[in-house]
Scaffold this motif. Sequence first.
Motif, PDB file in Angstrom:
ATOM      1  N   ARG A 171      -0.391   7.811   6.683  1.00 58.33           N
ATOM      2  CA  ARG A 171      -0.356   7.821   8.253  1.00 58.33           C
ATOM      3  C   ARG A 171       1.023   7.679   8.693  1.00 58.33           C
ATOM      4  N   GLU A 172       1.098   8.183   9.830  1.00 53.50           N
ATOM      5  CA  GLU A 172       2.872   8.234  10.287  1.00 53.50           C
ATOM      6  C   GLU A 172       3.613   7.016  10.088  1.00 53.50           C
ATOM      7  N   ASP A 173       2.877   5.843   9.961  1.00 52.51           N
ATOM      8  CA  ASP A 173       3.623   4.690  10.096  1.00 52.51           C
ATOM      9  C   ASP A 173       4.012   4.327   8.401  1.00 52.51           C
ATOM     10  N   GLN A 174       3.763   5.249   7.635  1.00 50.14           N
ATOM     11  CA  GLN A 174       4.083   5.110   6.295  1.00 50.14           C
ATOM     12  C   GLN A 174       5.053   6.417   5.773  1.00 50.14           C
ATOM     13  N   PRO A 175       6.367   6.208   6.511  1.00 50.61           N
ATOM     14  CA  PRO A 175       7.124   7.462   6.182  1.00 50.61           C
ATOM     15  C   PRO A 175       7.570   7.659   4.691  1.00 50.61           C
ATOM     16  N   ILE A 176       7.690   6.460   3.881  1.00 52.78           N
ATOM     17  CA  ILE A 176       8.111   6.339   2.615  1.00 52.78           C
ATOM     18  C   ILE A 176       6.984   7.154   1.678  1.00 52.78           C
ATOM     19  N   ALA A 177       5.731   6.818   1.869  1.00 54.28           N
ATOM     20  CA  ALA A 177       4.752   7.416   1.064  1.00 54.28           C
ATOM     21  C   ALA A 177       4.531   8.952   1.634  1.00 54.28           C
ATOM     22  N   LYS A 178       4.705   9.240   2.722  1.00 56.32           N
ATOM     23  CA  LYS A 178       4.720  10.561   2.931  1.00 56.32           C
ATOM     24  C   LYS A 178       5.922  11.163   2.296  1.00 56.32           C
ATOM     25  N   ASP A 190       0.837  -1.206  -0.250  1.00 63.24           N
ATOM     26  CA  ASP A 190       0.074  -0.006  -0.007  1.00 63.24           C
ATOM     27  C   ASP A 190       0.881   1.214  -0.035  1.00 63.24           C
ATOM     28  N   GLU A 191       1.933   1.211   0.800  1.00 59.71           N
ATOM     29  CA  GLU A 191       3.057   2.279   0.731  1.00 59.71           C
ATOM     30  C   GLU A 191       3.525   2.744  -0.604  1.00 59.71           C
ATOM     31  N   ARG A 192       3.843   1.536  -1.294  1.00 57.37           N
ATOM     32  CA  ARG A 192       4.404   1.571  -2.476  1.00 57.37           C
ATOM     33  C   ARG A 192       3.509   2.312  -3.617  1.00 57.37           C
ATOM     34  N   THR A 193       2.135   1.842  -3.496  1.00 55.63           N
ATOM     35  CA  THR A 193       1.218   2.125  -4.319  1.00 55.63           C
ATOM     36  C   THR A 193       0.901   3.825  -4.151  1.00 55.63           C
ATOM     37  N   MET A 194       0.945   4.186  -2.813  1.00 59.34           N
ATOM     38  CA  MET A 194       0.490   5.462  -2.623  1.00 59.34           C
ATOM     39  C   MET A 194       1.702   6.508  -2.949  1.00 59.34           C
TER      40      MET A 194
END
Length: 105
Positions: free
Chosen positions: A31-38, A3-7
């Motif tokens: 979310r904060e637990d998705q630092p790469i997407a952010k 999901d993080e890669r997709t975002m």
Amino acid sequence: MEDERTMSMLSHILGLFTGFVGPLIIFMVAREDQPIAKAHAKEALNFQITLALAAIVSGILTIILIGFIGLIAVGIGNIVFSILAAMAANRNEEYRYPVCIRFVK
């Protein structure tokens, strides 16, 4: 992780179609637990804001005809760099746009 890669990829691709709105939404939703997407969303947001400013300046400069070259350069740069960034996001690599003003820290 998927999901993080997709975002991350979406933040760059949406910039092509929505300007800074798409990356802004992903930046706010990540979310904060998705630092790469952010991080990717923040980079795409900064790039799209920079492009918007460049397009405004080029639009004003169309009065003296040189702005048309700037508008073409902005469009081509948006396509090329957004695709390169999306490919880097797909590989889970960090990407920094080469011509970008960092408005969002």
